[in-house]
Every structure is written in structure tokens, then in C-alpha cells.
Design a protein around this motif. Structure first.
Motif, PDB file in Angstrom:
ATOM      1  N   SER A   3       0.850  -1.561  -0.111  1.00  0.00           N
ATOM      2  CA  SER A   3       0.046   0.102  -0.293  1.00  0.00           C
ATOM      3  C   SER A   3       0.768   0.959  -0.141  1.00  0.00           C
ATOM      4  O   SER A   3       0.393   1.925  -0.800  1.00  0.00           O
ATOM      5  CB  SER A   3      -0.805   0.156   1.146  1.00  0.00           C
ATOM      6  N   VAL A   4       2.013   1.775   0.571  1.00  0.00           N
ATOM      7  CA  VAL A   4       2.824   2.512   0.932  1.00  0.00           C
ATOM      8  C   VAL A   4       3.651   2.750  -0.545  1.00  0.00           C
ATOM      9  O   VAL A   4       3.971   4.028  -0.849  1.00  0.00           O
ATOM     10  CB  VAL A   4       4.182   2.325   2.062  1.00  0.00           C
ATOM     11  N   SER A   5       3.553   1.879  -1.504  1.00  0.00           N
ATOM     12  CA  SER A   5       4.517   1.737  -2.719  1.00  0.00           C
ATOM     13  C   SER A   5       3.028   2.294  -3.779  1.00  0.00           C
ATOM     14  O   SER A   5       2.793   3.350  -4.146  1.00  0.00           O
ATOM     15  CB  SER A   5       4.974   0.883  -3.236  1.00  0.00           C
ATOM     16  N   TRP A   6       2.530   1.938  -3.844  1.00  0.00           N
ATOM     17  CA  TRP A   6       0.766   2.424  -4.476  1.00  0.00           C
ATOM     18  C   TRP A   6      -0.198   3.351  -4.500  1.00  0.00           C
ATOM     19  O   TRP A   6       0.031   4.195  -4.985  1.00  0.00           O
ATOM     20  CB  TRP A   6      -0.091   0.916  -5.008  1.00  0.00           C
ATOM     21  N   PHE A   7      -0.216   3.591  -3.451  1.00  0.00           N
ATOM     22  CA  PHE A   7      -1.480   4.463  -2.683  1.00  0.00           C
ATOM     23  C   PHE A   7       0.058   5.777  -1.744  1.00  0.00           C
ATOM     24  O   PHE A   7      -0.658   6.717  -1.745  1.00  0.00           O
ATOM     25  CB  PHE A   7      -2.200   4.580  -1.504  1.00  0.00           C
TER      26      PHE A   7
ATOM     27  N   MET B  89       6.538  -2.050   5.428  1.00  0.00           N
ATOM     28  CA  MET B  89       7.373  -2.802   3.974  1.00  0.00           C
ATOM     29  C   MET B  89       6.785  -2.335   2.898  1.00  0.00           C
ATOM     30  O   MET B  89       5.664  -2.037   2.597  1.00  0.00           O
ATOM     31  CB  MET B  89       6.645  -4.360   4.412  1.00  0.00           C
ATOM     32  N   CYS B  90       7.469  -2.504   1.845  1.00  0.00           N
ATOM     33  CA  CYS B  90       7.038  -1.861   0.589  1.00  0.00           C
ATOM     34  C   CYS B  90       7.637  -2.854  -0.933  1.00  0.00           C
ATOM     35  O   CYS B  90       8.152  -3.685  -0.635  1.00  0.00           O
ATOM     36  CB  CYS B  90       7.645  -0.827   0.407  1.00  0.00           C
ATOM     37  N   ASN B  91       6.926  -2.691  -1.529  1.00  0.00           N
ATOM     38  CA  ASN B  91       7.485  -3.426  -2.655  1.00  0.00           C
ATOM     39  C   ASN B  91       9.170  -3.906  -2.971  1.00  0.00           C
ATOM     40  O   ASN B  91       9.668  -2.498  -2.369  1.00  0.00           O
ATOM     41  CB  ASN B  91       6.883  -2.545  -4.402  1.00  0.00           C
TER      42      ASN B  91
ATOM     43  N   PRO C 193      17.069  -4.703   6.351  1.00  0.00           N
ATOM     44  CA  PRO C 193      17.849  -4.102   7.775  1.00  0.00           C
ATOM     45  C   PRO C 193      17.878  -2.876   8.005  1.00  0.00           C
ATOM     46  O   PRO C 193      17.422  -2.936   9.315  1.00  0.00           O
ATOM     47  CB  PRO C 193      19.640  -4.185   7.149  1.00  0.00           C
ATOM     48  N   LYS C 194      16.888  -1.912   7.238  1.00  0.00           N
ATOM     49  CA  LYS C 194      16.040  -0.408   8.290  1.00  0.00           C
ATOM     50  C   LYS C 194      14.885  -0.782   8.718  1.00  0.00           C
ATOM     51  O   LYS C 194      14.189  -0.374   9.767  1.00  0.00           O
ATOM     52  CB  LYS C 194      16.449   0.284   7.449  1.00  0.00           C
ATOM     53  N   VAL C 195      14.254  -2.087   7.553  1.00  0.00           N
ATOM     54  CA  VAL C 195      12.466  -1.966   7.783  1.00  0.00           C
ATOM     55  C   VAL C 195      12.519  -3.442   8.440  1.00  0.00           C
ATOM     56  O   VAL C 195      12.108  -4.134   7.500  1.00  0.00           O
ATOM     57  CB  VAL C 195      12.204  -1.715   6.837  1.00  0.00           C
TER      58      VAL C 195
END
Length: 558
Positions: A334-338, A374-376, A448-450
Motif C-alpha cells: 500500500s505504501v508503494s501504490w497509494f 513494508m514496501c514493494n 536492515p532498516k525496515v
């Protein structure tokens, strides 16, 4: 409005293959889920929606079931399942099973019998037809590319599969099929499960006579079968014979559902289901010049998106119940699309999206990893993709539609279902702590960051923000039951709405851009000076301005 526990609940979807691997074989499993139940308790969710864990040859990652009353060996045993269920219940977490009964696997015992002969007792459990003029019985296309019919030389006939060739559709017009399905559902309910998410349930009743679809329309099998002539009759029967005997949460995945149809599926009289998933808000914009269905779709303009979500909010109010989601195992992250998954804006926009969704009326669904932002994965190599839909589309679009490799890889990076299926990011150790072995699909390189370990201990993390969103819903009836009203509908940057319950008001303001935007005067005038900031994703607010991807919720009384 009638109150119900499932209206007040927050659901968390687990995709078992990618959640947690307990035995080092690279595949998530039931014992891995049991290990992580305390994490979900900490987050505050009420219900786990468990994607399929039944015995399956895995042609479509478990959505092709060969035995509804056995556990896939990769995931463990029925004893492992029972232990997971018992531990979840100890922690006050309910389990909603994925019910996949539009189709089975072609390795299910019913289909193995069905294909043997035209007079086999199981023949009519599936949809068999003679070909027409040496071709398929009609022109329907599979949702996974190609024809929806497969020729079987054993009886010189075709069987229908709206999805993979290994997923023959059940014939719901046969009462024996319905009886066997209801018998299986009762078996699970007696085990103590708490509900069903029903896969593509709007497709179970096919149109009379199986007429041709409109040539040239993408997925006309899907649109031609959605909300068929007997679907509500069959769901009412399911409700009478199974659902009404238990205190369950039920949600139907209703591809092609309209607002009017949704009022029947999820009607307030409780004769069918509690709620449906509709997908109008997840697709591409209406102005997009789509040649290849979802693959070359574009994000729709915010005014259009707001209009769709608001129509469902107000259209179902008092008549049916909404399910609220931005992502699942079939959608990109969702964070990658919206939102915006850049390093600068990933966290802040993930929090904004969570605020926008969780403050609406309906039952919110959190997809695993969404609470971490989390993202694509943006895989560069075709061999890194695992999803049958993605791989079939690559083959079809590059070989027959003239789409270049580079262009198709761009589509996969943006919208492939595998983006949601990369392993859960638990910590910064090898493979994000998901497995000690080789993961079945690559881990997103940003782990490592997320990751959960880092976010649990950070009071400003996406995880901590989601924890607060969930707590607020549990503590404030207005978030669950309040009426909804959209403000500034044509604003291209801001999504603003109010919630109303008695004299209580919430004002929800979300900026969907990376620019600072002025709050419209007609909105600021409605917020009294003594309004309380209930939640916000910035530590400092600017008067009459929303910062990049800022979200605020004000609470006040009239």
C-alpha cells in the motif's frame, strides 16, 4: 446501528508461506505463526485472517486445495494447527480461515473421480461441456490468462477453470456439492475457528447457459460470472446450514460487486455474510488508457478515489457493513501504490495511509508488514518472481501483445502480487530473521532498516503508530459507529472527512502529496479552538497547513 464484536475488531492477514519459518526449510509454517502470536497481541489486533493452509499442490500458492480437512505438509500438521488455534485463543485472538470453494485443485479426490467418465457420481461436481465447432464451449478467458476451458481427452469434453488450469470450478448448482461444502465448514467450526474469509465467493453461481462474453473485454469470465443468478440463494442456504449456528466473522471477496449487490451480501439482517471486499478503490484510474488490464493501470486521481471510498461509506451506512483495506496478498504494497516509499517519505506516508483508512466506518484489515511500512520489492530479474498470475501475464504480453521485456518488468515491479509476498521482515539478521534456510522468495533488500525488532522499540515507528490507531478504535465508539461525511471532494491533494456520533465529532485530515498544502477555510472554521488532537504523524503541526503526507485527527463536541 446494531453493535457486533466483528464491527469493533481489527483483522490481521497472515500469508503463511511468508510469515515465519520455524524449521529452516525456507517456507513459513504454522509453528512459525504460533511463535509470533505475542507480537500480534502487542500490536493489538483481534482476529487473524489465515490465508489457506490446507493440503494443496501449490499451483496457486495454496488457493488450489486438494483436501479441505488436511494441512499442507510444508506448513506442518493438524496438531500444529490445533496448537496454534489454542494459543491464539489464550491470547484473546480469533482465527478466520480462508474458504476457497469456487474451485478445488484438479488433484482433489472429487475431481479425480469426476474426470473418469461422464456417468461417474462426481461428474456433476464440476462444470463439463462439449466443445463447439472444434473449439472451447464459449469464449471465456481465465483470470490467469488464456482460455477458461481445458480439454480433457479422457471423455472428449472441456472443464471450466476461471483461474489456473489446475483449479477446476465447482458446480454450485448441484445440491450435493453445496452439502459437502457445508459439511466441511461445520467441521472447521466445531474445531473452534471464529470465521471465514470467502475467496471469490461472488463467482460461485455461473450465468444460465454459460453464454459468450463480450469479445475484447479483459477477464470477461470474471465479469460474466460475478453476482450470478443464484449466488444470494446459495449464501442464504450456507447461512442457514452453517454460519447462523456459530458466532462468526464472515467476509466475502466479491470481485465485480456493486453497491446494490453488496447490500444483499452483507445485509444488516444477517441472512448472508457480515461484509464484503470490494476492489473499486484498488484499481487504476478511469482516465487510464489501459491496454493490458491491471498491468498498465495508473493510480487514480485523488478526487476519484475519494468519491469511490465515500460512496461505499455512505451507501452502506445502516444497511450493510464495510471492510476497510488498502493491501492484501493480491495487491502491491500500500505504501508503494497509494503513498510514497522513498526513504524520505515511507514512514510518514505509511502512517498517513493508516490514519485515513482506520478512521473510516468498517472493519479494518492490516496485511502482514503493513504495520511496519513494508514496501514493494522491485525485483530486477524475472527469475525472482514466483506468482503464477505474473509469470503467465509476462509470457502472454511479451509473446503475443508486443510488450517489451523492460516494459513488462516495469509492470511487475509496480503491481505484481509477489510484492506483497516477500518474507515478513522480523529483524536485521540474515533473511530478515524469517528463515535460517533459503527463503522460497527473495527478501526485500531494505530489511536492515525496515524490520519489526527495530520498530517495536521505537515510539515513533510505523508499528507504534499502528498500535495507537488500533487502540483508539477499541476505545472510541465514534471511530466504529459514527456517520461519515466527505469534505472538499474536489481537492486534489487533501482527503478530509468527518465522523459523527451524537454530539461527538472527529475531523480527519490527510495530505496525499509531498507538498505543504493549505487546509481549506471551510474546514478550519469547523474545528473549535478546544479541539483535541487525537492522533497525528508529525510531532509539530503548522497552523492552517498540512505538511508532506501529514495526517491529523481532531476530536471535539458540538
Amino acid at each position: 446501528m446494531n453493535k457486533a464484536w466483528w464491527k469493533e475488531a481489527v483483522v490481521y492477514q497472515i500469508y503463511p508461506r511468508s510469515f515465519m519459518d520455524s524449521n529452516g526449510d525456507g517456507i513459513g509454517d504454522l509453528n512459525g505463526i504460533t511463535e509470533k502470536l505475542e507480537y500480534l497481541k502487542e500490536l493489538g489486533i483481534d482476529v487473524i485472517w489465515l490465508s489457506p493452509v490446507y493440503q494443496s499442490p501449490n499451483d496457486d500458492n495454496g488457493y488450489d486445495i486438494s483436501d479441505y480437512q488436511a494441512i499442507m505438509e510444508e506448513f506442518g500438521t493438524m496438531e500444529d494447527y490445533d496448537r496454534m488455534l489454542a494459543r491464539a485463543h489464550e491470547l484473546g485472538i480469533k482465527i478466520m480461515m480462508d474458504l476457497v470453494v469456487n474451485h478445488t485443485s484438479d488433484e482433489h479426490a472429487w475431481f479425480v473421480e469426476s474426470r473418469k467418465s461422464v456417468d461417474n457420481p462426481y461428474r456433476d461436481f464440476y462444470i463439463w461441456r462439449k466443445g463447439k465447432d472444434g473449439k472451447e464451449p464459449n469464449n471465456w478467458g481465465s483470470c490467469f490468462s488464456g482460455s477458461a476451458w481445458k480439454y480433457d481427452p479422457q471423455t472428449d469434453m472441456y472443464f471450466l477453470h476461471l483461474f489456473s488450469k489446475k483449479q477446476p470450478d465447482l458446480n454450485w448448482d448441484n445440491p450435493k456439492v453445496r452439502d459437502r461444502v457445508f459439511e466441511m465448514m461445520n467441521w472447521w467450526c466445531e474445531k473452534g475457528i471464529d470465521g471465514f474469509r470467502m475467496d471469490v465467493i461472488s463467482l460461485i453461481s455461473k450465468p444460465e447457459g454459460l453464454p459468450d462474453g463480450i469479445p475484447g473485454e479483459t477477464g470477461y469470465a470474471d465479469s460474466g460470472c460475478a453476482n450470478g443468478p443464484h449466488v444470494h440463494e446459495y449464501l442464504k442456504e450456507m447461512n442457514r446450514k452453517v454460519l447462523s449456528h456459530y458466532d462468526l466473522i464472515t467476509v466475502g471477496e466479491a470481485s465485480g460487486v456493486t453497491l446494490e449487490e453488496a447490500k444483499k451480501y452483507a445485509n444488516a439482517d444477517g441472512s448472508e455474510l457480515n461484509m464484503v471486499f470490494q476492489f473499486e478503490h484498488t484499481g487504476g484510474g478511469p482516465e487510464a488508457d489501459n491496454h493490458y488490464g491491471k498491468w498498465d493501470s495508473h493510480k487514480m486521481p485523488l478526487p476519484v478515489w475519494k468519491k469511490i471510498l465515500s460512496r461505499w461509506q455512505t451507501g452502506l451506512e445502516g444497511k450493510a457493513w464495510n471492510s476497510l483495506f488498502l493491501s492484501n496478498h493480491d495487491q502491491p504494497r500500500s505504501v508503494s501504490w497509494f503513498g510514497n516509499d522513498s526513504e524520505q517519505y515511507r514512514e510518514i506516508s505509511a502512517k498517513m495511509l493508516g490514519t485515513c483508512l482506520h478512521m473510516m466506518q468498517g472493519t479494518p484489515y492490516v496485511y502482514q508488514g503493513e504495520e511496519l511500512g513494508m514496501c514493494n520489492a522491485y525485483f530486477d530479474q524475472l527469475e525472482d518472481y514466483r506468482d503464477i498470475e505474473s509469470l503467465n501475464a509476462y509470457k502472454e504480453l511479451t509473446e503475443t501483445c508486443g510488450v517489451s521485456h523492460e516494459e513488462m518488468m516495469g509492470y511487475l515491479k509496480r503491481i505484481s502480487r509477489d510484492n506483497a509476498r516477500t518474507p515478513m521482515q522480523w529483524d536485521d539478521s540474515a533473511n530478515a530473521g524469517f528463515t535460517t534456510g533459503t527463503p522460497w522468495i527473495k527478501v526485500n533488500s531494505n530489511y536492515p532498516k525496515v524490520n519489526a525488532k527495530q520498530e517495536i522499540s521505537d515510539p515513533d515507528s510505523v508499528f507504534s503508530y499502528y498500535k495507537k490507531l488500533i487502540r483508539l478504535r477499541h476505545e472510541n465508539e465514534i471511530i466504529v459507529y459514527g456517520d461519515y461525511k466527505l469534505l472538499a471532494p474536489e481537492d486534489e491533494a487533501l482527503f478530509i472527512y468527518t465522523r459523527m456520533l451524537g454530539t461527538q465529532r472527529l475531523m480527519v485530515l490527510c495530505n496525499f502529496t509531498e507538498k505543504e498544502v493549505s487546509i481549506p477555510a471551510e474546514v478550519t472554521e469547523q474545528i473549535p479552538a478546544d479541539a483535541k488532537l487525537l492522533i497525528g504523524n508529525y510531532s509539530k503541526q503548522k497552523e492552517e497547513m498540512l505538511q508532506a503526507y501529514e495526517a491529523r485527527v481532531y476530536a471535539y463536541h458540538l
